[in-house]
Design an enzyme around this catalytic site. Sequence first.
Site, short mmCIF file in Angstrom:
data_model
loop_
_atom_site.label_atom_id
_atom_site.label_comp_id
_atom_site.label_asym_id
_atom_site.label_seq_id
_atom_site.Cartn_x
_atom_site.Cartn_y
_atom_site.Cartn_z
N HIS A 1 -68.16 83.24 -46.27
CA HIS A 1 -68.62 82.65 -47.37
C HIS A 1 -69.06 83.76 -48.53
CE1 HIS A 1 -71.22 79.90 -49.49
NE2 HIS A 1 -72.25 79.71 -48.96
N HIS B 1 -59.85 78.12 -49.54
CA HIS B 1 -60.96 77.35 -49.71
C HIS B 1 -61.15 75.87 -48.94
CE1 HIS B 1 -64.60 75.85 -51.71
NE2 HIS B 1 -65.01 77.13 -51.99
N ASP C 1 -64.01 84.63 -55.07
CA ASP C 1 -64.31 86.11 -54.48
C ASP C 1 -63.15 87.32 -54.68
OD1 ASP C 1 -66.92 85.60 -53.84
OD2 ASP C 1 -66.37 84.75 -51.90
N1 CMC Z 1 -55.85 84.19 -44.86
C1 CMC Z 1 -54.86 83.79 -43.88
N2 CMC Z 1 -54.94 82.41 -43.47
C2 CMC Z 1 -55.86 81.72 -43.78
C3 CMC Z 1 -56.83 82.02 -44.61
C4 CMC Z 1 -56.76 83.48 -45.30
N3 CMC Z 1 -57.62 83.53 -46.10
N4 CMC Z 1 -57.49 80.94 -44.84
C5 CMC Z 1 -57.17 79.97 -44.08
N5 CMC Z 1 -56.02 80.59 -43.52
C6 CMC Z 1 -55.00 79.57 -42.58
C7 CMC Z 1 -55.88 79.46 -41.26
O1 CMC Z 1 -55.47 80.39 -40.26
C8 CMC Z 1 -55.27 78.13 -40.85
O2 CMC Z 1 -53.93 78.24 -40.39
P1 CMC Z 1 -53.41 77.59 -39.12
O3 CMC Z 1 -53.19 75.91 -39.81
O4 CMC Z 1 -51.93 77.89 -38.97
O5 CMC Z 1 -54.24 77.62 -38.13
C9 CMC Z 1 -55.22 77.21 -42.11
O6 CMC Z 1 -55.17 78.32 -43.12
C10 CMC Z 1 -56.39 76.45 -42.45
O7 CMC Z 1 -57.59 77.33 -42.32
P2 CMC Z 1 -59.18 76.77 -41.81
O8 CMC Z 1 -59.56 77.98 -41.21
O9 CMC Z 1 -58.94 75.40 -41.13
O10 CMC Z 1 -59.53 76.55 -43.44
P3 CMC Z 1 -61.12 76.24 -43.71
O11 CMC Z 1 -61.20 75.46 -44.63
O12 CMC Z 1 -61.97 76.06 -42.26
O13 CMC Z 1 -61.69 77.85 -44.19
C11 CMC Z 1 -62.18 79.66 -45.55
C12 CMC Z 1 -61.97 77.98 -45.51
C13 CMC Z 1 -62.55 79.87 -47.09
C14 CMC Z 1 -63.31 79.76 -44.64
C15 CMC Z 1 -60.95 80.19 -45.18
O14 CMC Z 1 -59.94 79.90 -46.11
C16 CMC Z 1 -61.23 81.82 -45.07
O15 CMC Z 1 -61.58 82.29 -44.20
N6 CMC Z 1 -61.02 82.53 -46.22
C17 CMC Z 1 -61.24 84.03 -46.38
C18 CMC Z 1 -62.50 84.29 -46.43
C19 CMC Z 1 -63.01 83.97 -47.97
O16 CMC Z 1 -62.43 84.28 -48.89
N7 CMC Z 1 -64.12 83.23 -48.08
C20 CMC Z 1 -64.58 83.12 -49.45
C21 CMC Z 1 -64.66 81.60 -49.79
S1 CMC Z 1 -65.09 81.31 -51.63
C22 CMC Z 1 -66.67 81.44 -51.75
C23 CMC Z 1 -67.67 80.83 -51.40
O17 CMC Z 1 -67.85 79.70 -51.54
O18 CMC Z 1 -68.04 81.20 -50.15
#
Ligand code: CMC
Length: 467
Positions: A305, A345, A401
């Site tokens: 987050h 995201h 971010d």
């Molecule tokens: N790098 C590499 N792979 C990723 C990333 C990433 N940053 N984000 C998602 N994926 C992949 C994930 O491994 C999954 O792949 P697969 O389908 O093969 O298993 C797929 O994309 C979907 O990921 P998810 O975890 O189901 O997506 P989510 O919606 O639950 O997670 C997130 C959203 C923001 C937590 C995630 O994209 C992430 O961890 N990003 C990096 C951390 C980050 O930058 N967070 C800040 C978010 S914006 C500020 C805020 O509002 O907090």
Amino acid sequence: MPKTGSSAPPAPPKKNNAKPAPGTPARASAKPPAAAPSGSALEIKDTRTSKTYNVPVADGAIRATELKKIRTNDPDDTGLMSYDPAFLNTASCRSAITFIDGDKGILRYRGYPIEQLAENATFLEVAWLLRHGELPTQPEYDQFIHEITFHTYVHENMRKFLEGFRYDAHPMAMLNSSVAGLAAFYPSARNIFDETERNISIIRLLAKTPTIAAFSYRHVKGLPFVYPDNRLSYVENFLSMIARMSESKYEANPVFARALEILFILHADHEQNCSTSAVRGVGSSHVDPFSAISAGVAALFGPLHGGANEQVLRMISEIGSVKNVPKFIETVKSGEGGRLMGFGHRVYKSYDPRAKIVKKLADEIFKVVGVDKDLEIALELERIALSDDYFTSRKLYPNVDFYTGLIYRSMAFPTDFFTVLFAIGRMPGWLAQWEEMLLDKEQKISRPRQVYTGLPERPFRSKLKAK
Ligand code: CMC
């Protein structure tokens, strides 16, 4: 109702009769959704019983409690539930505050596009807007600024509390516990259904958070605390408490002050994200606002987050050089290198409109302070990721971010302070959402169901030695 400062226990909440704050427009949540027009229903056939059910559809949603009516003939069946770990497709509330269209990359606060607010509004104007639903008039704004300005000081014991932390304490841990600690200084804040109490708590949280944040910064740096300067604007005062040394009159760099104001606006709300859901969830127990908001600060600390802005810079430092970027991307894709921080995201599946504004802002800042040494690495990460099928097929784009860390660093903020800046910005959103939740007649204590996967009943046989 006890007066401010009293430590009397809270009056029992008068459910459904709390009045909205002055100037608050009728909220969409003030009345339950109208019954679905005839024909606007979901027909569900339960193949277990061959029964058919009509579940009304309103505003693109069905009520999960309608599913409870779907039961088998088993007397122990309490009705059908929906299973939705991490709330991928569950609306927990009706909210009139922030609109996001993740596919189109749209973000609006109370109907105003984020781009227009970032360009033209002040942070406190946005804070007012988020809570009250309309932009403040000049007299409302002047009064609001006055109230915020005259609540920026914290009790001296709060200063001592902050001094008790070790020199290497993470500022988010300090912020989180200090915000929670404010509940001990303002016990009457527990009267959350008293409009006056709610209002002063909201003012206090907006006014004191930058002071606590700046004191944390000065403590970690071993510098004397700088007290608020009421002649300065909200952002200038914050920068003064951070950076002032022996100057008789502190003058903030206007480019930095405006950049920070824009970043606070961009962070001010983001509908039902993890930290806001934490605030709403904890607040739904009718605890005081300081405790509820500290839950939001705690949630924001996490690297998935708000903590991502800190992790982006740590990741870039580890990559070290542009030539290492392709190899790093490969480790992300194989899963060995963790995630590409600052990418992806839950809601935005085209681009994050805030990231666009932040990137432009970074260019303006770099014109003043020179280009950040790691900008090249960030640009190369972005370039490769945006052309790589792994990222494009998963709709992973830079989020807010990705570039904020580079801006904060160019303003000389330490890396572990970045998320604190996010928290100051998010405060108005948490508060507006908290109040909306409290005044929403449909809301109750937040309490999800579970699908039990444990053992059935079994007799107790102690594994300890005989007593
Ligand atoms: N790098 C590499 N792979 C990723 C990333 C990433 N940053 N984000 C998602 N994926 C992949 C994930 O491994 C999954 O792949 P697969 O389908 O093969 O298993 C797929 O994309 C979907 O990921 P998810 O975890 O189901 O997506 P989510 O919606 O639950 O997670 C997130 C959203 C923001 C937590 C995630 O994209 C992430 O961890 N990003 C990096 C951390 C980050 O930058 N967070 C800040 C978010 S914006 C500020 C805020 O509002 O907090």
